[in-house]
Design a protein around this motif. Structure first.
Motif, PDB file in Angstrom:
ATOM      1  N   SER A  43      36.212  43.505  25.949  1.00  0.00           N
ATOM      2  CA  SER A  43      35.489  42.342  25.433  1.00  0.00           C
ATOM      3  C   SER A  43      36.122  41.825  24.145  1.00  0.00           C
ATOM      4  O   SER A  43      36.172  40.611  23.914  1.00  0.00           O
ATOM      5  CB  SER A  43      34.020  42.692  25.199  1.00  0.00           C
ATOM      6  OG  SER A  43      33.377  43.051  26.410  1.00  0.00           O
ATOM      7  N   ASN A  46      39.244  39.950  25.139  1.00  0.00           N
ATOM      8  CA  ASN A  46      38.844  38.646  25.680  1.00  0.00           C
ATOM      9  C   ASN A  46      38.433  37.699  24.561  1.00  0.00           C
ATOM     10  O   ASN A  46      38.717  36.497  24.611  1.00  0.00           O
ATOM     11  CB  ASN A  46      37.685  38.822  26.665  1.00  0.00           C
ATOM     12  CG  ASN A  46      38.088  39.583  27.906  1.00  0.00           C
ATOM     13  OD1 ASN A  46      39.253  39.555  28.310  1.00  0.00           O
ATOM     14  ND2 ASN A  46      37.151  40.271  28.529  1.00  0.00           N
ATOM     15  N   HIS A 381      33.201  39.393  29.927  1.00  0.00           N
ATOM     16  CA  HIS A 381      33.556  38.888  31.250  1.00  0.00           C
ATOM     17  C   HIS A 381      32.998  39.837  32.305  1.00  0.00           C
ATOM     18  O   HIS A 381      33.257  41.043  32.265  1.00  0.00           O
ATOM     19  CB  HIS A 381      35.081  38.781  31.396  1.00  0.00           C
ATOM     20  CG  HIS A 381      35.680  37.716  30.534  1.00  0.00           C
ATOM     21  ND1 HIS A 381      37.038  37.455  30.499  1.00  0.00           N
ATOM     22  CD2 HIS A 381      35.128  36.833  29.669  1.00  0.00           C
ATOM     23  CE1 HIS A 381      37.287  36.477  29.658  1.00  0.00           C
ATOM     24  NE2 HIS A 381      36.136  36.089  29.136  1.00  0.00           N
ATOM     25  N   ASP A 383      33.771  40.203  35.367  1.00  0.00           N
ATOM     26  CA  ASP A 383      34.765  40.877  36.202  1.00  0.00           C
ATOM     27  C   ASP A 383      35.291  42.143  35.521  1.00  0.00           C
ATOM     28  O   ASP A 383      35.606  43.134  36.185  1.00  0.00           O
ATOM     29  CB  ASP A 383      35.911  39.925  36.551  1.00  0.00           C
ATOM     30  CG  ASP A 383      36.527  39.290  35.315  1.00  0.00           C
ATOM     31  OD1 ASP A 383      35.925  39.377  34.231  1.00  0.00           O
ATOM     32  OD2 ASP A 383      37.615  38.696  35.435  1.00  0.00           O
ATOM     33  N   ASP A 384      35.369  42.129  34.176  1.00  0.00           N
ATOM     34  CA  ASP A 384      35.761  43.342  33.458  1.00  0.00           C
ATOM     35  C   ASP A 384      34.697  44.425  33.578  1.00  0.00           C
ATOM     36  O   ASP A 384      35.023  45.619  33.690  1.00  0.00           O
ATOM     37  CB  ASP A 384      36.016  43.019  31.978  1.00  0.00           C
ATOM     38  CG  ASP A 384      37.318  42.279  31.764  1.00  0.00           C
ATOM     39  OD1 ASP A 384      38.186  42.343  32.656  1.00  0.00           O
ATOM     40  OD2 ASP A 384      37.466  41.612  30.728  1.00  0.00           O
TER      41      ASP A 384
END
Length: 411
Positions: A43, A46, A381, A383-384
């Protein structure tokens, strides 16, 4: 279903050896810590990517068209361009021509990135709002076709050329821009014939925005075309601007399909491939390092499952006497390993999300010194999160299969 219920009972019920419960709890906790670390680290990376992209909103177009091969785009070969841009909802677009040049003033010189712009440039790029001194180059195509004209230019903050030195009243300004000659023959006895020279006058300088724009010189597109012997239909790129709130991802896909494989449609992140690549490689390397730590934590699951198998040997004999097949006995303990893996990874995801939300709201952890001190950016995210959950669960579960298989073989 019966094997799953027995697995739940074995996992949460007290054992004769309390150490089994403690080791199981520690195993789940170790998986939770690794999962939490993965969520937080991914995170943060990102967040840094989003932070960098936010800094490019002034200097980059929302979408940029470039040729898939070579550096020059011939508009004559794209008859469908106007209709494709109109159907995509483009508010405005600007034609760009890029080159390298040498800027000379008195005894100083700079190797600069040169960008030829048209009068639509301020409508697509927000850089015009960041002019530090002088005026913006807006009327780019007015009276600039004569070879002897002085060309007005804007420069970036990294070019240390004051406006005062470029506003001399002498008829022949001593600020010039040199380009290697692109076409034609070069006389080896006259080295100066290898270059094309433009007399320029700095009319404005931008504030410091990025490493790229700080060393860029902006001049009217017709002047650069004339200096480099490009035709009116040749450009390096086309910058696009869309209405506020437009779905750029879907528009990018639509334009890529409409314009064909000869054109690349680049988002802001794709316009800086080196920068985003470095950040993502750091993210991947950190992820791999945490995976090695995950392997150590996963062996704790195997250890706790081995202890549980030794503890429940009498139970397995009773189940076998009642008619349970060895496959069912193995399924019970495999499900125990699976439950430990899921419990640890799910707990870690929840803890990681809590830490990330607290960091977003309160900025608990900061980085930098002095004026550059700021909280670590966070961008969650989904998807992470899914990748973290699947990775932790799968690796720990696969490792937990070994003691079960070994135990059944020895029976």
């Amino acid at each position: 279903m019966l094997s799953f219920r027995l697995a739940l009972r074995y996992l949460f019920s007290k054992t004769r050896l309390h150490a089994v419960n403690y080791v199981t709890a520690v195993s789940a906790l170790a998986l939770a810590v690794v999962s939490m670390a993965l969520v937080c680290v991914l995170s943060v990376y990102n967040g840094y990517v989003d932070l960098i992209l936010e800094g490019t909103e002034q200097t980059d177009a929302e979408l940029l068209l470039r040729p898939s091969e070579g550096t020059i785009l011939n508009l004559e070969k794209l008859p469908q361009l106007e209709s494709s841009l109109k159907s995509a909802g483009v508010v405005s677009y600007t034609l760009l021509l890029e080159s390298k040049g040498l800027l000379r003033a008195h005894d100083q010189q700079w190797v600069v990135d040169v960008l030829g712009i048209d009068h639509h440039f301020p409508k697509v790029f927000a850089m015009a709002d960041s002019i530090a001194s002088g005026k913006v180059l807006t009327e780019a195509e007015t009276g600039l076709l004569s070879a002897g004209d002085t060309i007005p230019v804007n420069i970036g903050a990294g070019i240390n050329l004051s406006l005062a030195s470029s506003h001399r009243s002498s008829p022949a300004p001593d600020t010039e821009l040199l380009f290697p000659r692109r076409l034609g023959f070069i006389n080896p006895l006259a080295p100066s014939s290898a270059f094309t020279s433009l007399s320029v006058q700095v009319v404005g300088q931008y504030a410091s925005l990025s490493l790229e724009t700080d060393h860029t010189l902006y001049l009217p597109l017709p002047a650069l075309r004339s200096a480099l012997d490009y035709s009116p239909n040749e450009v390096s790129a086309i910058g696009l601007r869309f209405p506020s709130g437009a779905n750029l991802s879907s528009i990018q896909s639509k334009l890529s399909k409409d314009l064909g494989s000869s054109i690349r449609v680049l988002s802001r992140e794709e316009q800086h491939p080196d920068l985003s690549y470095l950040i993502r490689m750091e993210k991947v390397m950190t992820y791999l390092i945490l995976l090695f730590i995950l392997l150590l934590a996963a062996f704790n699951v195997a250890s706790s499952l081995t202890m549980l198998l030794l503890e429940k040997q009498e139970d397995t004999r009773i189940l076998t006497s009642l008619g349970a097949k060895p496959s069912m006995v193995g399924a019970i303990f495999r499900r125990v390993g699976f439950l430990i893996s899921v419990l640890g990874s799910a707990s870690g995801l929840v803890l990681g999300l809590i830490v990330c939300v607290l960091q977003q709201k309160f900025g608990l952890i900061t980085a930098g010194v002095g004026l550059s001190l700021q909280p670590l950016p966070i961008a969650i995210h989904w998807d992470d999160l899914l990748l973290t959950f699947l990775t932790v669960t799968l690796i720990s579960y696969l490792i937990s299969l070994y003691p079960t298989r070994l135990f059944l073989r020895r029976r």
